[in-house]
Scaffold this active site. Structure first.
Site, PDB file in Angstrom:
ATOM      1  N   ASP A 191      53.735  17.413   5.634  1.00  0.00           N
ATOM      2  CA  ASP A 191      53.918  16.810   6.947  1.00  0.00           C
ATOM      3  C   ASP A 191      55.372  16.488   7.279  1.00  0.00           C
ATOM      4  OD1 ASP A 191      54.054  14.786   5.050  1.00  0.00           O
ATOM      5  OD2 ASP A 191      52.371  13.644   5.859  1.00  0.00           O
ATOM      6  N   ASP A 250      51.880   5.670  -6.831  1.00  0.00           N
ATOM      7  CA  ASP A 250      51.156   6.614  -7.663  1.00  0.00           C
ATOM      8  C   ASP A 250      51.995   7.886  -7.819  1.00  0.00           C
ATOM      9  OD1 ASP A 250      48.937   6.766  -4.865  1.00  0.00           O
ATOM     10  OD2 ASP A 250      50.801   7.870  -5.131  1.00  0.00           O
ATOM     11  N   ASP A 308      51.751  12.076  -7.904  1.00  0.00           N
ATOM     12  CA  ASP A 308      50.960  13.268  -7.621  1.00  0.00           C
ATOM     13  C   ASP A 308      51.670  14.504  -8.160  1.00  0.00           C
ATOM     14  OD1 ASP A 308      49.192  11.632  -6.265  1.00  0.00           O
ATOM     15  OD2 ASP A 308      50.103  12.006  -4.311  1.00  0.00           O
TER      16      ASP A 308
END
Length: 427
Positions: free
Chosen positions: A134, A53, A55
């Site tokens: 992260d 996907d 983002d």
């Protein structure tokens, strides 16, 4: 200052980005906002992989994004996001986040407890957003303004070195969101990357933090771990870093035992089979995955009840209910999946009965195929069920008249033969 990689220094092309994502990027830019492709999509494009996907990161607030797209919905309370819908494709748009205690952030709406992020809507700059992410390889931004890749954290070099590195102090980042422990393993297995020392050494130390994650959230995280096409390697890494026991303590206890001097291989064989199915674009189901992961404790508990004088089917039913209730302390399995799991388990004794009308009726049972696959995985993992697996495999290939004839003869397998068949040890 960030390291800026110009168009000639990276391999990302707009031709490989979803046209709908490109449309969102340009609409935001034309409205005066900064707009970048970010996260796994950038990482995968740089690695020559096809992203799952796309983002988008932007300095536009969620309400401002919604004002630009009629096909936009705002979701999430813990982490406010804009979803722009194009038929079945959704482009996720997130506003750049700032540190929770930042005095420079434009808006404060953060809630924390014991170091964990409970609500996270503190908006800031792209640089602040990068340091909030992260792992370094997930903090790369493809800027639609000049087609450059923006790198604040050294992610591009880590990507080239095949290294997974947590941004910031491991203790702080893992306490903010303990699910990062699982994400570290998932990305390392998926990408074939090595964990840098700080990221790796903290996995065992902070594994107990997973007890603070809501059991309902961990249900989805486990599916991400084992349905990404690298389930077997992920399983082995989770056990290596003592994280699997945090998720499935009953299963880990069962796997730590040996039967007739041989390790139990059912879970590993089932995950290997799942990886193959995913590579071949075949379907996989969460209920089957969880039925596999909890089968060993169910089997052991059922055998204990049988040894105490209970019949096999009631023993399986009682064992299934007990194991699911105890497992819910770590992972909450929705009822629509747990019911399917219990059917798969409870059909195992019926697959031992291969004669007459009952066998034919079983072929039309809505869970037959899943139970049959499960049964054959047990056979391939050492249980003495090879004859039954071959019988059910053959009867499915026949015409109805031939199936009736085969069922009249039946098979010689019976419930008494459930001992594991293992090769002899060499003297």
């Amino acid at each position: 200052m960030p390291r800026i990689y110009g168009r000639a220094e990276h391999g990302i092309s707009r031709a490989n980005i979803s046209p709908n994502a490109v449309r969102v990027l340009y609409r935001l830019r034309e409205a005066g906002y900064r707009a970048c492709l970010v996260g796994g999509g950038v990482r995968d494009l740089l690695l020559g992989r096809e992203p799952k996907d796309f983002d988008v990161g932007t300095d536009a607030h969620p309400e401002e994004v919604r004002g630009l797209f009629r096909n936009c919905r705002l979701i999430g309370r813990r982490f406010r996001l804009a979803h722009v819908h194009f038929g079945r494709e959704i482009i996720e748009v997130a506003t750049f986040r700032a540190p929770h205690d930042s005095e420079e952030s434009e808006e404060h709406e953060a809630e924390m407890a014991d170091g964990r992020i409970l609500r996270d809507n503190v908006y800031g700059t792209i640089e602040q957003d990068a340091w909030r992410r992260d792992f370094t390889i997930n903090a790369l931004y493809y800027d639609i303004a000049d087609f450059s890749v923006v790198d604040y954290t050294g992610g591009m070099e880590d990507l080239r070195q095949g290294r997974l590195r947590l941004i910031g102090e491991p203790e702080v980042r893992y306490r903010e969101d303990p699910v990062r422990l699982l994400r570290a393993v998932r990305f390392a297995a998926k990408l074939g990357f090595m964990l840098d020392d700080g990221t790796r050494l903290a996995l065992k130390q902070f594994g107990p933090l997973l007890a603070d994650v809501p059991p309902a959230r961990l249900f989805d995280e486990v599916i991400k771990l084992f349905h990404a096409g690298h389930g077997l390697q992920t399983f082995e890494m989770l056990r290596q870093y003592e994280l699997f026991a945090r998720l499935f303590p009953l299963t880990e206890h069962s796997l730590a035992q040996e039967e007739q001097g041989f390790p139990i291989t059912f879970v590993a064989n089932a995950l290997r089979n799942t990886d193959t199915r995913i590579r071949e674009n075949k379907g996989v189901h969460p209920a089957f995955l969880y039925a596999v992961l909890l089968w060993e404790p169910v089997r052991h508990e059922a055998q204990r009840l049988v040894d105490a004088g209970e019949s096999l089917l009631p023993a399986l039913q009682q064992a299934g209910a007990e194991v699911l209730a105890r497992q819910a302390k770590q992972i909450m399995i929705p009822k629509r999946f747990s019911l399917v799991m219990r059917e798969i388990w409870e059909l195992q004794p019926r697959l031992e009965q291969r004669r007459g009308a009952r066998a034919l009726r079983l072929l039309s049972h809505p869970r037959f195929r899943a139970a049959y696959d499960f049964y054959c995985l047990r056979a391939h993992s050492g249980e003495a069920l090879q004859e039954g697996c071959a019988w059910w495999t053959k009867i499915q290939e026949l015409k109805p008249d031939e199936q009736r004839q085969m069922a009249e003869v039946g098979g010689s397998g019976a419930a008494k033969r459930r001992r594991r068949r293992r090769p002899r040890k060499r003297e």
